[in-house]
Scaffold this motif. Sequence first.
Motif: not given
Length: 208
Positions: A134-163
């Motif tokens: 649901t988040i538009p981005y110009f640059r994204m980097k996946p960093l890890g996948v957690f339990e409960n269908h969550r992931a740590l992403l680096e999106i446009d210079g920010k660290l985001v925990v995405y559900n």
Amino acid sequence: MYGFGYAQSINDYKLVKISCKGSVFVYSLKANSWREVGMFPYRILALDPGIQLNGAIHWVVSHSTDSQIIGAFDLVEEKFWDVSPPASVKNFYGIGVFGECLCILPDTDITSHNDFWIMKSYGIKESWTKVVITIPYFRMKPLGVFENHRALLEIDGKLVVYNFIDGTCTDLVIHGIPVGIEFEVETYIESLFSPYLRLALRADIRQS
């Protein structure tokens, strides 16, 4: 250009280095030596470190002026092979690992995207699957996948925990890194020793 990875079938860590003239050198931790194994068969598009997955190192490359592909170097056979992207993706700026799957990130120089692609079955082109967030981005980097269908992403210079269930996200703020400061994040394994080997060594020490 370089890459570092582990070949499980031969229990060896290898460092791959491609020189500016295209020569490919491999360092084996087990043999403690360098060897020249041939020439790089692609045109280099970026000097990013190679991505390790399934006993191979991967880079974004191309054949001459053709569309971009993923060049993979098998750490056991020490040979290159092509990993084709989805038919609808002609250009992409990066690759990564998402939930133990190879992924590619579409080129977003002009407009933002809200999707990326994962290869559910390694090496099988037909298994490429689009993932929409649901988040538009110009640059994204996946960093890890957690339990409960969550992931740590680096999106446009920010660290985001995405559900991935409800499409919500939470900014991850790191103490000591002010908002707006450019940074780079990498994942790593704390030790080259496996947990099983480490436990065995501890047991031997206690017995002695």
